[in-house]
Design a protein around this motif. Structure first.
Motif, PDB file in Angstrom:
ATOM      1  N   SER A 232    -107.155 -50.721   8.026  1.00 54.08           N
ATOM      2  CA  SER A 232    -107.471 -49.928   8.925  1.00 54.08           C
ATOM      3  C   SER A 232    -105.976 -49.085   8.761  1.00 54.08           C
ATOM      4  CB  SER A 232    -107.412 -50.712  10.445  1.00 54.08           C
ATOM      5  OG  SER A 232    -106.005 -51.249  10.517  1.00 54.08           O
ATOM      6  N   LYS A 233    -104.860 -50.092   7.782  1.00 54.15           N
ATOM      7  CA  LYS A 233    -103.702 -49.145   7.616  1.00 54.15           C
ATOM      8  C   LYS A 233    -103.614 -48.565   6.469  1.00 54.15           C
ATOM      9  CE  LYS A 233     -99.694 -52.479   8.575  1.00 54.15           C
ATOM     10  NZ  LYS A 233     -98.962 -53.265   7.500  1.00 54.15           N
ATOM     11  N   ARG A 234    -104.377 -48.885   6.122  1.00 53.61           N
ATOM     12  CA  ARG A 234    -105.349 -47.668   4.815  1.00 53.61           C
ATOM     13  C   ARG A 234    -105.809 -46.416   4.687  1.00 53.61           C
ATOM     14  NH1 ARG A 234    -108.467 -50.007  -0.411  1.00 53.61           N
ATOM     15  NH2 ARG A 234    -106.733 -51.942   0.240  1.00 53.61           N
ATOM     16  N   ASN A 235    -106.368 -46.952   5.810  1.00 57.27           N
ATOM     17  CA  ASN A 235    -107.146 -45.390   6.227  1.00 57.27           C
ATOM     18  C   ASN A 235    -106.787 -44.300   7.289  1.00 57.27           C
ATOM     19  OD1 ASN A 235    -108.945 -46.316   5.163  1.00 57.27           O
ATOM     20  ND2 ASN A 235    -110.537 -47.682   7.205  1.00 57.27           N
ATOM     21  N   LYS A 238    -104.243 -42.342   4.948  1.00 62.91           N
ATOM     22  CA  LYS A 238    -104.895 -41.953   4.750  1.00 62.91           C
ATOM     23  C   LYS A 238    -105.772 -40.526   4.648  1.00 62.91           C
ATOM     24  CE  LYS A 238    -109.475 -42.453   1.352  1.00 62.91           C
ATOM     25  NZ  LYS A 238    -110.203 -42.503   0.941  1.00 62.91           N
ATOM     26  N   SER A 239    -105.882 -40.749   6.310  1.00 60.25           N
ATOM     27  CA  SER A 239    -106.247 -39.653   7.731  1.00 60.25           C
ATOM     28  C   SER A 239    -105.214 -38.893   8.029  1.00 60.25           C
ATOM     29  CB  SER A 239    -107.000 -40.336   8.750  1.00 60.25           C
ATOM     30  OG  SER A 239    -105.837 -40.949   9.486  1.00 60.25           O
ATOM     31  N   LYS A 240    -103.748 -39.391   7.600  1.00 52.02           N
ATOM     32  CA  LYS A 240    -102.423 -38.532   8.314  1.00 52.02           C
ATOM     33  C   LYS A 240    -101.504 -37.997   6.668  1.00 52.02           C
ATOM     34  CE  LYS A 240    -101.677 -41.370  12.075  1.00 52.02           C
ATOM     35  NZ  LYS A 240    -100.526 -42.220  12.985  1.00 52.02           N
ATOM     36  N   GLY A 241    -101.915 -38.319   5.586  1.00 53.65           N
ATOM     37  CA  GLY A 241    -102.137 -37.926   4.601  1.00 53.65           C
ATOM     38  C   GLY A 241    -101.104 -37.947   4.023  1.00 53.65           C
ATOM     39  N   ILE A 242    -100.215 -39.619   4.236  1.00 51.99           N
ATOM     40  CA  ILE A 242     -99.363 -40.323   3.795  1.00 51.99           C
ATOM     41  C   ILE A 242     -99.215 -41.020   2.938  1.00 51.99           C
ATOM     42  CG2 ILE A 242     -97.864 -40.042   5.899  1.00 51.99           C
ATOM     43  CD1 ILE A 242     -98.296 -41.957   7.142  1.00 51.99           C
ATOM     44  N   ASP A 243     -98.377 -41.517   1.692  1.00 52.57           N
ATOM     45  CA  ASP A 243     -98.034 -42.908   1.376  1.00 52.57           C
ATOM     46  C   ASP A 243     -97.408 -43.777   1.959  1.00 52.57           C
ATOM     47  OD1 ASP A 243     -95.601 -42.137   1.384  1.00 52.57           O
ATOM     48  OD2 ASP A 243     -96.023 -41.505  -0.830  1.00 52.57           O
ATOM     49  N   LYS A 244     -97.302 -45.085   1.497  1.00 51.38           N
ATOM     50  CA  LYS A 244     -97.303 -46.090   2.020  1.00 51.38           C
ATOM     51  C   LYS A 244     -95.668 -46.166   2.259  1.00 51.38           C
ATOM     52  CE  LYS A 244     -98.986 -51.079  -0.081  1.00 51.38           C
ATOM     53  NZ  LYS A 244     -98.664 -51.085  -1.098  1.00 51.38           N
TER      54      LYS A 244
END
Lengths: 306, 386
Positions: A232-235, A238-244
């Protein structure tokens, strides 16, 4: 990458499935269970005659029908006699863990359970049981000279793999149409009464299994939970276009930063002043409310009396 | 004329021998009073009315005296009677799995999925079963009877009926009534034990709010749950299989109609039939025995042991947990799988000591784990003793 992992996992599953299929034992429900060839003074048929007999056992826990099955006998290679078990007789349905007895008297007109062949006490007898599709269910060879008068060749217990000669003495008694080994006690109960009279053994072993089961579930859902949170974090990233890295920074931002940003936005949108008339104080508010604090969960509903 | 009057007199005298008044015994009167107490508790005190009303009324039905030699086919133990046919769902053990189907379809396992360590509390509370098993052995019951009696401590009526129908059918009436009675009396039995075993500081422990559980996790839970528990204890399959199946109907989101039927009309129908026939099975001639009294005593003990072990387990568990991750021991009682009553008790007692500390959803974790645990325990007893 994920597809590769899934592929490997599925291949392993398939491999395990195929391996276990190969190791499967014969799953025939009907087996030959006891045979008596030379009947001098043993069990009588419904005509009061002493004939050879073949006992079939249904080792499953459901009824099985013998109708249209085939009983075959051979005393020498190439000489096989077949008896077709007639259809239309409800007695051919063998109840779970029960027996059916066939008289090998060569008199098929005397009823469903009288075969068209006889057994020869002087030679070896091969007996085969086939289903209606002529698939072999079970077979046995009673060697020549093995059995004396009134002796049977039987599985040690119903459906067991080992065979023995039942001479009628001691506990090796001939058992037509009944269990090869009489169960006159409850073995499990007696074992517990003997070895675990106070129940400690049962408590320890059973609680271990209960804990094992729930620990397995705990581990499984710990892993599933972690995977779900990561996913869910990864998704979300991804949706916000930011990296880790950015996500980590955002999650570490103190509440005051959000408050200041909110305040700035508020000022931008509504009240743009150069000089403020009021003093702004920011206090962190601890929200004790959660959806669970809803009163509907607190108590049983009040009885409504009219 | 005299003959005719004589005939009428004989007829009436004959009729009298068939009436309940002529056949009543002290046992019947005692059992009818018990039934009335059950109905009173259900109506006036609202102790598990869904169970106690059918059982209480069933006790009245089962204890209407009649001439047993007349072959009227009205008694629950007379083959072919209507009550006997309905009772077969209990004796052959197919009501309990259907109840479990409904329970699965109405249970939200989110609390358990979000905090899986709560499952262990559900396991610990099963000590009640085996504590009662040991005491039952000491009281002279044989291992199979002791196993059937011990399961009362699982606080799960359907499980108790299922297991006793297999291990000790002759004790099933007493075991079923005892299990349901004590489930109804959970609000009376558990709070004193919880207060006795916890300190004030422990009672106000605030637990971390659980995370939101995704739909995928909720769908995976019944599948993994079934595979893991039933591979370990296949004899628990009828109960666990139906429980997890019901849950999958609910959580899949695509079988709403089936889930609604399982959690509504189906479970209601079975509950009515189960309650009524279990109540009716307490026919005085079969039920009023010294064994029944012993079973009632053992049932109470098993609930006490289960509650105690649940609470103590949490206290021990806390020794190994970080300070901000502690568990409130007041949810330990919820491992006793009387869903959702024992979880409600945790909530009510928790609120007594901190009016903003809501423990209900935390307690639902061990509560539903208790359902799984007791079904697993029943499977083990069945596997070991049958």
């Amino acid at each position: 990458m994920n597809k590769t992992k899934i592929g490997i996992f599925l291949s392993l599953l398939l491999l395990i499935g195929l391996t276990s299929c190969g190791e499967q034992k014969s799953n025939s429900k009907l087996v030959l269970n006891e045979i008596l060839i030379n009947n001098q003074s043993n069990f009588q048929d419904d005509y009061g005659l002493h004939s050879a007999w073949i006992e079939i056992f249904n080792k499953s826990f459901g009824s099985t029908d013998l109708a249209a099955c085939l009983l075959k006998v051979s005393n020498q290679p190439g000489d096989t006699v077949t008896y077709f078990i007639p259809k239309g007789d409800i007695l051919t349905s063998v109840k779970p863990r029960q027996h059916a007895l066939f008289w090998a008297d060569g008199e098929p007109n005397r009823g469903t359970f009288h075969t068209s062949f006889k057994l020869n006490p002087k030679t070896a007898n091969w007996i085969g049981l086939f289903d209606s599709g002529k698939k072999l269910l079970d077979q046995i060879v009673v060697p020549a000279g093995t059995l004396g008068p009134n002796q049977s060749y039987a599985r040690v217990s119903d459906g067991a793999t080992e065979w023995e000669v039942k001479s009628g003495s001691g506990d090796k008694y001939v058992t037509p149409s009944t269990n090869n080994k009489t169960l006159d006690s409850n073995a499990k109960k007696e074992k517990f009464e003997e070895h675990d009279a106070n129940g400690i053994g049962m408590a320890i072993s059973a609680m271990s299994v209960v804990f094992c089961g729930l620990i397995l579930l705990f581990i499984a859902f710990k892993i599933v939970g972690k995977a779900a949170v990561n996913l869910s974090k990864r998704n979300a990233m991804k949706s916000k276009g930011i990296d880790k890295h950015e996500a980590k920074e955002l999650s570490q931002a103190p509440g005051e930063v959000y408050a200041a940003i909110s305040m700035a936005l508020h000022e931008m949108q509504d009240e743009v002043h150069d000089v403020e008339e009021t003093v702004l104080t920011i206090t962190r508010v601890k929200r004790s409310y959660s959806p669970w604090s809803s009163k509907i969960y607190t108590l049983r509903e009040t009885p409504s009396r009219k | 004329m005299g003959d005719f009057i004589n005939f009428l007199g004989n007829n009436l005298a004959d009729f009298w021998t068939y009436t309940g008044f002529a056949n009543a015994t002290v046992g019947h009167v005692v059992m009818i009073l018990v039934g009335l107490v059950f109905i009173y508790l259900a109506v006036a005190k609202e102790f598990e009315p869904m169970l106690l009303i059918p059982i209480g009324f069933g006790i009245l039905i089962g204890n209407i005296p009649f001439n047993m030699d007349a072959g009227l086919k009205v008694g629950i133990y007379e083959e072919g009677s209507v009550l006997n046919i309905l009772y077969q769902g209990v004796t052959s053990g197919w009501y309990p799995p259907l109840i479990f189907l409904g329970i699965g379809a109405m249970t939200d396992f989110s609390a358990l999925i979000s905090n899986p360590k709560l499952m262990l509390i559900g396991a610990a509370a099963q000590f009640g079963i085996f504590g009662a098993y040991m005491i039952a052995l000491a009281m002279g019951f044989d291992p199979m009877q002791a196993g059937a009696i011990g399961i009362i401590g699982g606080a799960d009526g359907p499980t108790a009926i299922f297991l006793s129908s297999k291990l000790a059918p002759n004790l099933m009436g007493a075991i079923a009534v005892s299990a349901y009675s004590y489930m109804a009396l959970v609000p009376v039995i558990q709070p004193p034990i919880m207060r006795l075993l916890t300190t004030k500081n422990e009672r106000i422990i605030r637990m971390k709010p659980p995370r939101a559980v995704s739909h995928t996790e909720k769908v995976i839970f019944p599948i993994i749950g079934l595979l893991l528990t039933c591979f370990l204890v296949p004899s628990g399959l009828p109960l666990l299989g139906m429980l997890f199946f019901g849950n999958l109907l609910k959580e899949s989101g695509v079988t709403r109609r089936l889930a609604n039927t399982a959690s509504g009309p189906l479970i209601d129908t079975i509950t009515i039939l189960l309650g009524l026939t279990v109540g009716a099975s307490t026919q005085a001639s079969e039920f009023l025995t010294f064994d029944s009294i012993k079973i009632f005593a053992l049932g109470a003990l098993s609930f006490v042991i289960a509650t105690t072990s649940g609470v103590i387990f949490v206290k021990i568990f806390n020794l190994f947990l970080k300070k901000d991750n502690k568990i409130n021991p007041l949810i330990g009682n919820a491992g006793v799988s009387a869903v959702p009553d024992s979880a409600r008790i945790s909530q009510v007692i928790g609120l007594e000591y901190d009016s903003t500390n809501y423990l209900l959803m935390h307690a639902m974790g061990p509560n539903v784990a208790g359902v799984i645990g007791s079904a697993v325990a029943a499977g083990i007893l069945l596997g070991f003793l049958m």
